[in-house]
Scaffold this active site. Structure first.
Site, PDB file in Angstrom:
ATOM      1  N   HIS A 235       0.872  -0.839   0.190  1.00  0.00           N
ATOM      2  CA  HIS A 235      -0.322  -0.096   0.005  1.00  0.00           C
ATOM      3  C   HIS A 235       0.598   1.152  -0.371  1.00  0.00           C
ATOM      4  O   HIS A 235       0.730   1.946  -0.777  1.00  0.00           O
ATOM      5  CB  HIS A 235      -1.128   0.060   1.578  1.00  0.00           C
ATOM      6  N   GLU A 236       1.926   1.422   0.920  1.00  0.00           N
ATOM      7  CA  GLU A 236       2.453   2.917   0.871  1.00  0.00           C
ATOM      8  C   GLU A 236       3.446   2.464   0.073  1.00  0.00           C
ATOM      9  O   GLU A 236       4.048   3.589  -0.230  1.00  0.00           O
ATOM     10  CB  GLU A 236       2.921   2.514   2.524  1.00  0.00           C
ATOM     11  N   HIS A 239       2.066   4.753  -2.727  1.00  0.00           N
ATOM     12  CA  HIS A 239       1.722   6.294  -2.505  1.00  0.00           C
ATOM     13  C   HIS A 239       3.452   6.321  -2.603  1.00  0.00           C
ATOM     14  O   HIS A 239       3.492   7.465  -3.702  1.00  0.00           O
ATOM     15  CB  HIS A 239       1.696   6.344  -1.142  1.00  0.00           C
ATOM     16  N   GLU A 265      -5.139   7.648  -3.612  1.00  0.00           N
ATOM     17  CA  GLU A 265      -5.715   6.718  -3.035  1.00  0.00           C
ATOM     18  C   GLU A 265      -5.791   5.318  -3.940  1.00  0.00           C
ATOM     19  O   GLU A 265      -5.348   3.964  -3.408  1.00  0.00           O
ATOM     20  CB  GLU A 265      -6.895   6.025  -1.504  1.00  0.00           C
TER      21      GLU A 265
END
Length: 467
Positions: A235-236, A239, A265
């Site tokens: 997830h990170e 980003h 997101e």
């Protein structure tokens, strides 16, 4: 006198933070002790607020200093109250609960007042939504979320009706240092550039960037929950890859980082859910995972796939699976509309929350810690933020469809270890633009149509129940 107030406020802050923990942990409080603590807390609160308002008023020497300083004070106090409430201490629960309700009411009133100044021509809640996802309004979100709720609620009920036993193979101890090595494996795999970034450990995972050449990714490792850190890494990493690939000519400008929460997101969740929860994502690297964490040598890929896609009705948004997650966001969106449009009293909010949880997911929180107090957003005045999380998922459904139209089957691309083709596609189609395009314009340019929830619904219906 002003200096004395400031130092008294600082001392009061220390007392307010220290006393509850020392008293509660020693279990020394009787009825008299509780009464004295309540009196002490009230006095300290007054001193603290006087000091905060004075300090912020001095720092912010402009026409709006009083209103701004009061708003900042409410944010600080709200977070303090939230932290105590969150842990549901025995005697202090009702005390803080009453204080928090008062604070929440103040935050709502201040938000309305501030928004009247910043966006006098807009309806309050639409103005708040626009702060986090510019160009998006409640009429559009009503349509998107309405379609999702109509389809997801019965689908979730169908999937969760068949209870699947927990797999004991995941109830083991997994070395946290080895988990950190898994993060490096995953970031390498999906395309994180180590020449432009670094990683670290924190209590809660997040990504921070100073330019396209300096992006920091963090993670938290639980000895008994390796899947948590695995998907936080992915997830990170999403980003981080976004920020690393913004056009470097934008560095140092407002365009140099994407400020649209839904778009940002969408990238983290695209990697986490659309790719990371796809069985084919793991085919090229699953043996490597077992080399780093030996316990996975005894867990088949099929078992792992079932575990990372387990669907359960749960109370906590941040721990929800990809299917039920959207309902958690829709619930918050509906409550925010009730607050700002229907003027629902703050005393009614916990019951409203519980009612919606029962209606949509068939479960009712045992206390407010499992319910309305689980997030910090409202304590800090971040009304209108929550919808951006689900908008990111909606965008992902559209992006997934477009990737397959242009590159071919995602299953095949992943199974053959060609994930970098997808990363480069995202770099070119989305990342390089930073904040130069509004979310709606981005989706129109990349997917050739207006925002729609239909591709996401099709994705969920095609995947669940798991085969």
């Amino acid at each position: 006198m002003q200096t004395e107030i400031f130092w008294i406020a600082i001392g009061g802050t220390v007392i307010m933070l220290a006393v509850p923990f020392s008293m509660i942990s020693s279990k020394m409080l009787d009825g008299f002790g509780k009464s004295m603590y309540s009196l002490l807390f009230t006095i300290v609160k007054i001193l603290l607020e006087m000091g905060l308002i004075y300090v912020f008023g001095v720092v912010l020497k402009n026409a709006g200093s009083v209103l701004i300083s009061i708003a900042i004070n409410e944010i600080v106090m709200g977070i303090v109250y939230y932290l105590f409430l969150r842990y549901d201490y025995k005697f202090s629960h009702q005390l803080y609960k009453k204080l928090y309700k008062k604070h929440l009411k103040n935050m709502i009133d201040l938000t309305k007042e501030m928004t009247a100044y910043t966006d006098p021509d807009k309806e309050v809640y639409d103005a708040l939504l626009n702060q986090y996802e510019e160009g998006m309004d409640s009429a559009t979100i009503d349509t998107l979320f309405g379609e999702l709720k109509e389809e997801l609620v019965p689908l979730i009920a169908k999937v969760t009706a068949e209870k699947k036993p927990e797999n004991p193979k995941f109830a083991q101890s997994f070395d946290v240092d080895a988990q950190e090595k898994v993060q490096k494996l995953l970031l390498d795999y999906i395309g994180f550039n180590w020449d432009k970034g670094a990683v670290g450990r924190t209590e809660h995972p997040f990504t921070l960037n100073f330019s396209s050449k300096d992006v920091r990714v963090t993670n938290h490792y639980y000895e008994n929950k390796p899947i948590s850190s695995i998907f936080s890494a992915i997830h990170e990493g999403g980003h981080g890859i976004f920020e690393q690939n913004v056009n470097p000519e934008f560095d140092g400008t407002v365009a140099g980082s994407c400020c649209y929460m839904g778009i940002h997101e969408s990238q983290s969740r695209f990697y986490e859910n659309m790719l990371g929860r796809n069985k084919n994502f793991w085919i090229p690297i699953y043996d490597k995972l077992g080399e780093i964490l030996p316990q996975f040598k005894d867990i088949t890929l099929d078992e792992f796939y079932q575990e990372i896609n387990r669907v359960e009705n749960s109370f906590i948004r941040t721990e929800a699976d990809e299917l039920t997650y959207g309902i958690h966001v829709i619930l918050r969106y509906e409550i925010e509309k009730a607050i700002f449009r229907d003027n629902v009293d703050v005393n009614e909010l916990p019951a409203l929350w519980n009612q919606k949880m029962q209606e949509y997911l068939g479960i009712t929180p045992k206390n407010d810690t499992e319910g309305i107090l689980q997030d910090m957003h409202w304590s800090g005045g971040s009304f209108g933020y929550f919808p951006s999380y689900l908008l990111g998922n909606v965008y992902d459904g559209m992006l997934r469809e477009q990737v397959e139209a242009e590159l071919g089957s995602i299953d095949t691309i992943l199974a053959e270890g060609r994930i970098m083709e997808i990363t480069k596609w995202l770099n070119e189609k989305i990342h390089k633009y930073g904040s130069t395009r509004l979310p709606k314009d981005t989706l129109l340019a990349v997917c050739g149509r207006e925002v729609t929830a239909k591709p996401l619904i099709q994705y969920f219906k095609g995947k669940y129940p798991l085969k």
